[in-house]
Design an enzyme around this catalytic site. Structure first.
Site, PDB file in Angstrom:
ATOM      1  N   TYR A 176       0.840  -1.210   0.000  1.00  0.00           N
ATOM      2  CA  TYR A 176       0.000   0.000   0.000  1.00  0.00           C
ATOM      3  C   TYR A 176       0.871   1.255   0.000  1.00  0.00           C
ATOM      4  CZ  TYR A 176      -3.772   3.155   1.527  1.00  0.00           C
ATOM      5  OH  TYR A 176      -4.688   4.182   1.624  1.00  0.00           O
ATOM      6  N   ASN A 205      -6.227  10.102   7.760  1.00  0.00           N
ATOM      7  CA  ASN A 205      -7.305   9.244   8.270  1.00  0.00           C
ATOM      8  C   ASN A 205      -8.659   9.934   8.202  1.00  0.00           C
ATOM      9  OD1 ASN A 205      -4.666   8.433   9.398  1.00  0.00           O
ATOM     10  ND2 ASN A 205      -5.878   6.773  10.319  1.00  0.00           N
ATOM     11  N   VAL A 218      -9.571   1.945  13.084  1.00  0.00           N
ATOM     12  CA  VAL A 218      -9.723   2.201  14.524  1.00  0.00           C
ATOM     13  C   VAL A 218     -11.053   2.853  14.876  1.00  0.00           C
ATOM     14  CG1 VAL A 218      -8.518   4.464  14.522  1.00  0.00           C
ATOM     15  CG2 VAL A 218      -8.521   3.026  16.589  1.00  0.00           C
ATOM     16  N   VAL A 219     -11.490   3.853  14.070  1.00  0.00           N
ATOM     17  CA  VAL A 219     -12.717   4.561  14.475  1.00  0.00           C
ATOM     18  C   VAL A 219     -13.917   3.627  14.339  1.00  0.00           C
ATOM     19  CG1 VAL A 219     -14.212   6.536  14.045  1.00  0.00           C
ATOM     20  CG2 VAL A 219     -11.743   6.809  13.854  1.00  0.00           C
ATOM     21  N   PRO A 237       1.474   0.793  21.278  1.00  0.00           N
ATOM     22  CA  PRO A 237       1.575   1.201  22.668  1.00  0.00           C
ATOM     23  C   PRO A 237       0.387   2.031  23.169  1.00  0.00           C
ATOM     24  CG  PRO A 237       2.910   2.637  21.310  1.00  0.00           C
ATOM     25  CD  PRO A 237       2.328   1.608  20.388  1.00  0.00           C
ATOM     26  N   THR A 239      -0.033   5.056  22.651  1.00  0.00           N
ATOM     27  CA  THR A 239       0.383   6.470  22.623  1.00  0.00           C
ATOM     28  C   THR A 239       0.604   6.955  21.185  1.00  0.00           C
ATOM     29  OG1 THR A 239       2.639   5.665  22.894  1.00  0.00           O
ATOM     30  CG2 THR A 239       1.481   6.434  24.891  1.00  0.00           C
ATOM     31  N   GLN A 305       3.277   8.234  14.717  1.00  0.00           N
ATOM     32  CA  GLN A 305       2.648   9.564  14.787  1.00  0.00           C
ATOM     33  C   GLN A 305       2.220   9.985  13.393  1.00  0.00           C
ATOM     34  OE1 GLN A 305       5.681  12.232  16.295  1.00  0.00           O
ATOM     35  NE2 GLN A 305       7.057  11.846  14.581  1.00  0.00           N
TER      36      GLN A 305
HETATM   37  N1  LIG Z   1     -10.343   6.359   4.399  1.00  0.00           N
HETATM   38  C1  LIG Z   1      -9.133   6.785   4.700  1.00  0.00           C
HETATM   39  O1  LIG Z   1      -8.805   7.045   5.874  1.00  0.00           O
HETATM   40  C2  LIG Z   1      -8.109   6.965   3.614  1.00  0.00           C
HETATM   41  C3  LIG Z   1      -6.890   7.534   3.976  1.00  0.00           C
HETATM   42  C4  LIG Z   1      -5.924   7.719   2.980  1.00  0.00           C
HETATM   43  C5  LIG Z   1      -6.189   7.375   1.651  1.00  0.00           C
HETATM   44  N2  LIG Z   1      -7.399   6.842   1.349  1.00  0.00           N
HETATM   45  C6  LIG Z   1      -7.632   6.472  -0.058  1.00  0.00           C
HETATM   46  O2  LIG Z   1      -8.918   6.906  -0.474  1.00  0.00           O
HETATM   47  C7  LIG Z   1      -9.473   5.963  -1.395  1.00  0.00           C
HETATM   48  C8  LIG Z   1     -10.832   5.519  -0.902  1.00  0.00           C
HETATM   49  O3  LIG Z   1     -10.665   5.007   0.396  1.00  0.00           O
HETATM   50  P1  LIG Z   1     -11.932   4.466   1.218  1.00  0.00           P
HETATM   51  O4  LIG Z   1     -11.659   4.743   2.665  1.00  0.00           O
HETATM   52  O5  LIG Z   1     -13.182   4.928   0.572  1.00  0.00           O
HETATM   53  O6  LIG Z   1     -11.769   2.898   1.012  1.00  0.00           O
HETATM   54  P2  LIG Z   1     -12.814   1.795   0.561  1.00  0.00           P
HETATM   55  O7  LIG Z   1     -12.089   0.499   0.698  1.00  0.00           O
HETATM   56  O8  LIG Z   1     -14.106   1.985   1.226  1.00  0.00           O
HETATM   57  O9  LIG Z   1     -13.033   2.161  -0.986  1.00  0.00           O
HETATM   58  C9  LIG Z   1     -12.197   1.674  -2.005  1.00  0.00           C
HETATM   59  C10 LIG Z   1     -13.108   1.259  -3.170  1.00  0.00           C
HETATM   60  O10 LIG Z   1     -12.292   0.795  -4.245  1.00  0.00           O
HETATM   61  C11 LIG Z   1     -12.806  -0.455  -4.716  1.00  0.00           C
HETATM   62  N3  LIG Z   1     -11.685  -1.215  -5.290  1.00  0.00           N
HETATM   63  C12 LIG Z   1     -10.625  -1.735  -4.634  1.00  0.00           C
HETATM   64  N4  LIG Z   1      -9.799  -2.342  -5.518  1.00  0.00           N
HETATM   65  C13 LIG Z   1     -10.338  -2.164  -6.757  1.00  0.00           C
HETATM   66  C14 LIG Z   1      -9.963  -2.545  -8.070  1.00  0.00           C
HETATM   67  N5  LIG Z   1      -8.842  -3.259  -8.302  1.00  0.00           N
HETATM   68  N6  LIG Z   1     -10.785  -2.195  -9.108  1.00  0.00           N
HETATM   69  C15 LIG Z   1     -11.921  -1.500  -8.870  1.00  0.00           C
HETATM   70  N7  LIG Z   1     -12.347  -1.114  -7.649  1.00  0.00           N
HETATM   71  C16 LIG Z   1     -11.543  -1.443  -6.618  1.00  0.00           C
HETATM   72  C17 LIG Z   1     -13.414  -1.104  -3.471  1.00  0.00           C
HETATM   73  O11 LIG Z   1     -14.355  -2.096  -3.789  1.00  0.00           O
HETATM   74  C18 LIG Z   1     -14.042   0.116  -2.775  1.00  0.00           C
HETATM   75  O12 LIG Z   1     -15.333   0.355  -3.253  1.00  0.00           O
HETATM   76  C19 LIG Z   1      -8.447   4.840  -1.516  1.00  0.00           C
HETATM   77  O13 LIG Z   1      -7.638   5.086  -2.651  1.00  0.00           O
HETATM   78  C20 LIG Z   1      -7.612   4.983  -0.262  1.00  0.00           C
HETATM   79  O14 LIG Z   1      -6.277   4.528  -0.446  1.00  0.00           O
HETATM   80  C21 LIG Z   1      -8.363   6.613   2.274  1.00  0.00           C
HETATM   81  O1  LIG Z   2      -8.911  -1.757  16.726  1.00  0.00           O
HETATM   82  C1  LIG Z   2      -7.954  -1.008  16.484  1.00  0.00           C
HETATM   83  C2  LIG Z   2      -7.528  -0.682  15.186  1.00  0.00           C
HETATM   84  C3  LIG Z   2      -6.448   0.150  14.999  1.00  0.00           C
HETATM   85  N1  LIG Z   2      -5.796   0.657  16.086  1.00  0.00           N
HETATM   86  C4  LIG Z   2      -4.672   1.587  15.905  1.00  0.00           C
HETATM   87  O2  LIG Z   2      -5.202   2.771  15.363  1.00  0.00           O
HETATM   88  C5  LIG Z   2      -4.254   3.380  14.499  1.00  0.00           C
HETATM   89  C6  LIG Z   2      -4.928   3.631  13.150  1.00  0.00           C
HETATM   90  O3  LIG Z   2      -5.120   2.385  12.529  1.00  0.00           O
HETATM   91  P1  LIG Z   2      -6.156   2.249  11.289  1.00  0.00           P
HETATM   92  O4  LIG Z   2      -6.145   0.831  10.887  1.00  0.00           O
HETATM   93  O5  LIG Z   2      -7.430   2.881  11.627  1.00  0.00           O
HETATM   94  O6  LIG Z   2      -5.562   3.144  10.140  1.00  0.00           O
HETATM   95  P2  LIG Z   2      -4.076   3.492   9.675  1.00  0.00           P
HETATM   96  O7  LIG Z   2      -3.741   4.801  10.299  1.00  0.00           O
HETATM   97  O8  LIG Z   2      -3.174   2.347   9.919  1.00  0.00           O
HETATM   98  O9  LIG Z   2      -4.350   3.655   8.091  1.00  0.00           O
HETATM   99  C7  LIG Z   2      -5.334   4.595   7.756  1.00  0.00           C
HETATM  100  O10 LIG Z   2      -4.694   5.809   7.481  1.00  0.00           O
HETATM  101  C8  LIG Z   2      -3.901   5.776   6.280  1.00  0.00           C
HETATM  102  C9  LIG Z   2      -4.751   5.375   5.105  1.00  0.00           C
HETATM  103  O11 LIG Z   2      -4.078   5.371   3.878  1.00  0.00           O
HETATM  104  C10 LIG Z   2      -5.352   4.074   5.335  1.00  0.00           C
HETATM  105  O12 LIG Z   2      -6.168   3.802   4.204  1.00  0.00           O
HETATM  106  C11 LIG Z   2      -6.189   4.180   6.569  1.00  0.00           C
HETATM  107  O13 LIG Z   2      -6.774   2.945   6.825  1.00  0.00           O
HETATM  108  C12 LIG Z   2      -3.059   2.431  14.420  1.00  0.00           C
HETATM  109  O14 LIG Z   2      -2.039   2.890  15.295  1.00  0.00           O
HETATM  110  C13 LIG Z   2      -3.613   1.113  14.936  1.00  0.00           C
HETATM  111  O15 LIG Z   2      -2.602   0.344  15.589  1.00  0.00           O
HETATM  112  C14 LIG Z   2      -6.213   0.358  17.390  1.00  0.00           C
HETATM  113  O16 LIG Z   2      -5.629   0.842  18.361  1.00  0.00           O
HETATM  114  N2  LIG Z   2      -7.274  -0.465  17.545  1.00  0.00           N
END
Ligand SMILES: NC(=O)c1ccc[n+]([C@@H]2O[C@H](COP(=O)([O-])OP(=O)(O)OC[C@H]3O[C@@H](n4cnc5c(N)ncnc54)[C@H](O)[C@@H]3O)[C@@H](O)[C@H]2O)c1
Ligand SMILES: O=c1ccn([C@@H]2O[C@H](COP(=O)(O)OP(=O)(O)O[C@H]3OC[C@@H](O)[C@H](O)[C@H]3O)[C@@H](O)[C@H]2O)c(=O)[nH]1
EC number: 4.1.1.35
Length: 346
Positions: A176, A205, A218-219, A237, A239, A305
Site C-alpha cells: 500500500y 485518516n 480504529v474509528v 503502545p 500512545t 505519529q
Molecule cells: N479512508 C481513509 O482514511 C483513507 C486515507 C488515505 C487514503 N485513502 C484512499 O482513499 C481511497 C478511498 O478510500 P476508502 O476509505 O473509501 O476505502 P474503501 O475500501 O471503502 O473504498 C475503495 C473502493 O475501491 C474499490 N476497489 C478496490 N480495488 C479495486 C480494483 N482493483 N478495481 C476496482 N475497484 C476497486 C473497493 O471495492 C471500494 O469500493 C483509496 O484510494 C484509499 O487509499 C483513504
Molecule cells: O482496533 C484497532 C484498530 C487500529 N488501532 C490503531 O489505530 C491506528 C490507526 O489504525 P487504522 O487501521 O485505523 O488506520 P491506519 O492509520 O493504519 O491507516 C489509515 O490511514 C492511512 C490510510 O491510507 C489508510 O487507508 C487508513 O486505513 C493504528 O495505530 C492502529 O494500531 C487500534 O488501536 N485499535
C-alpha cells in the site's frame, strides 16, 4: 498551461495536455461534465458521488470491483439518468469518454490491503497506469487519492508535502505505502512526459457514516465495539497518534483540488491529533461509559505519529476542515446504530 506543483517549482510538461473531445468546444455543447469515479462504491467514493450528483451539469460513472465497496452505498443513484455503475477491476484497461477521473479504487483498510498484497500493489500500479492511459486517450483531468502513508513512520512532525517520508520497502504495509508512492510517481511522469492534467491528494485518516462496520480501522472498530458492549481494543503502545478528518470535509477538499489549478501533492486532513488511548476514552465517554478499554498487540510497521501540515490546502485550495472529532463521532454512531439495529438506551 503548466499547472503549479505544490512544492513551488514549476513541473512544466514537455507537451501541452491532450485535447479533450472536440464536442466540448462546440458553442451548442449541451452535454454534461462527464466524471469517472473509480472505487466510487466505497466509503469516501460514495460520499463523493453524492456531492457530484448534486450538480445537475454532472454525469457520473462509477467503476468498482466491490472488493471492499458495496452497491448499497450507491442505491439512491442506481437508475438515475445522469448516473452509471459498472462492475470493473481497474487492473484491466477501461475505455469511457470522460472529462474528469477521480481515481479512488484501492482498499484503504490495512486489514483488507494486507489480505492480498500482490493485488493491492497491482491495483495501485497497474490500476493507476490504466487510468492515466485513459486520461491521455480522452484528454481527461485525473485526481489520485494518495495517502499519508507515503510518509511511512514519519521522522518529521507534522508532515509537510515536501517531506520524502520514512517507508519500509519490504514490509507488510509496503504493498500500500510503496504502491501509492509509485502511483504518485506515475502521475507526475505522465504529467511531465505527456502533459496530462493531474491532481494528487494525500488523504489523512478519514471517518464517517458508511465505513464498513468490521473493516478493522480504529474509528469503526471502537464505535462498533462500544455499541456491542465489547472492550475497545487499543493496539500497543496506545500512545501512537492519528489525526481524523470527517468524510464531508474530505469530499469538499477533493472537489476543490480537482477544480483548482494546482497539481499537488496537497495534504487533505484534520490537524486535530489524538493518541489511540485518547480516542478510546472519547468514544467511551460519548457512546458507552460502561465499556472497558483493553490493550492488544499491534501489527508491524504501524506509524507512531501522524498529523498533516495543511498550510498548502489552506493557501492553494482555500480549504480547511470544519468538523471536530467530538462532533463527527456522534454522526457515525447514529449510522452504526441504524445498521447494527442498536437503539440508544433511554
Ligand atoms: N479512508 C481513509 O482514511 C483513507 C486515507 C488515505 C487514503 N485513502 C484512499 O482513499 C481511497 C478511498 O478510500 P476508502 O476509505 O473509501 O476505502 P474503501 O475500501 O471503502 O473504498 C475503495 C473502493 O475501491 C474499490 N476497489 C478496490 N480495488 C479495486 C480494483 N482493483 N478495481 C476496482 N475497484 C476497486 C473497493 O471495492 C471500494 O469500493 C483509496 O484510494 C484509499 O487509499 C483513504
Ligand atoms: O482496533 C484497532 C484498530 C487500529 N488501532 C490503531 O489505530 C491506528 C490507526 O489504525 P487504522 O487501521 O485505523 O488506520 P491506519 O492509520 O493504519 O491507516 C489509515 O490511514 C492511512 C490510510 O491510507 C489508510 O487507508 C487508513 O486505513 C493504528 O495505530 C492502529 O494500531 C487500534 O488501536 N485499535
Amino acid at each position: 498551461m503548466a499547472a503549479n506543483s505544490s512544492n513551488g517549482e514549476q513541473q512544466t510538461p514537455s507537451k501541452p495536455p491532450p485535447l479533450p473531445s472536440p464536442l466540448r468546444f462546440s458553442k451548442f455543447f449541451q452535454s454534461n461534465m462527464r466524471i469517472l469515479v473509480t472505487g466510487g462504491a466505497g466509503f469516501i467514493g460514495s460520499h463523493l458521488v453524492d456531492k457530484l450528483m448534486e450538480n445537475e451539469k454532472n454525469e457520473v460513472i462509477v467503476v468498482d470491483n466491490y472488493f471492499t465497496g458495496s452497491k448499497d452505498n450507491l442505491r439512491k443513484w442506481i437508475g438515475h439518468p445522469r448516473f452509471e455503475l459498472i462492475r470493473h477491476d481497474v487492473t484491466e484497461p477501461l475505455l469511457v469518454e470522460v472529462d474528469q477521473i477521480y481515481h479512488l479504487a484501492c482498499p484503504a483498510s490495512p486489514i483488507f490491503y494486507k489480505h492480498n498484497p500482490v493485488k493491492t500493489i497491482k491495483t495501485n500500479v497497474i490500476g493507476t497506469l490504466n487510468m492515466l492511459g485513459l486520461a491521455k486517450r480522452v484528454g481527461a483531468r485525473i485526481l489520485l487519492t494518495s495517502t499519508s502513508e507515503v510518509y511511512g513512520d514519519p521522522l518529521i512532525h507534522p508532515q509537510p508535502e515536501t517531506y520524502w517520508g520514512n517507508v519500509n520497502p519490504i514490509g507488510v504495509r509496503s504493498c500500500y505505502d510503496e504502491g501509492k508512492r509509485v502511483a504518485e510517481t506515475l502521475m507526475f511522469d505522465y504529467h511531465r512526459q505527456h502533459g496530462i492534467e493531474i491532481r494528487i491528494a494525500r488523504i489523512f485518516n478519514t471517518y464517517g457514516p458508511r465505513m464498513n462496520i468490521d473493516d478493522g480501522r480504529v474509528v469503526s472498530n471502537f464505535i462498533a465495539q462500544a455499541l456491542r458492549g465489547e472492550p475497545l481494543t487499543v493496539q500497543k503502545p496506545g500512545t501512537q497518534t492519528r489525526s481524523f478528518c470527517f468524510v464531508s470535509d474530505m469530499v469538499d477538499g477533493l472537489i476543490r483540488l480537482m477544480e483548482g489549478e494546482n497539481t499537488g501533492p496537497i495534504n487533505i486532513g484534520n490537524p486535530g491529533e489524538f493518541t489511540m488511548l485518547e480516542l478510546a476514552e472519547t468514544v467511551k465517554e460519548l457512546i458507552n461509559p460502561k465499556v472497558e478499554i483493553k490493550m492488544v498487540e499491534n501489527t508491524p510497521d504501524d506509524p507512531r505519529q501522524r498529523k498533516p501540515d495543511i498550510t498548502k490546502a489552506k493557501e492553494l485550495l482555500g480549504w480547511e476542515p470544519k468538523m471536530k472529532l467530538r462532533d463527527g463521532l456522534p454522526l457515525m454512531e447514529e449510522d452504526f446504530r441504524l445498521r447494527l439495529g442498536v437503539s440508544k438506551e433511554k
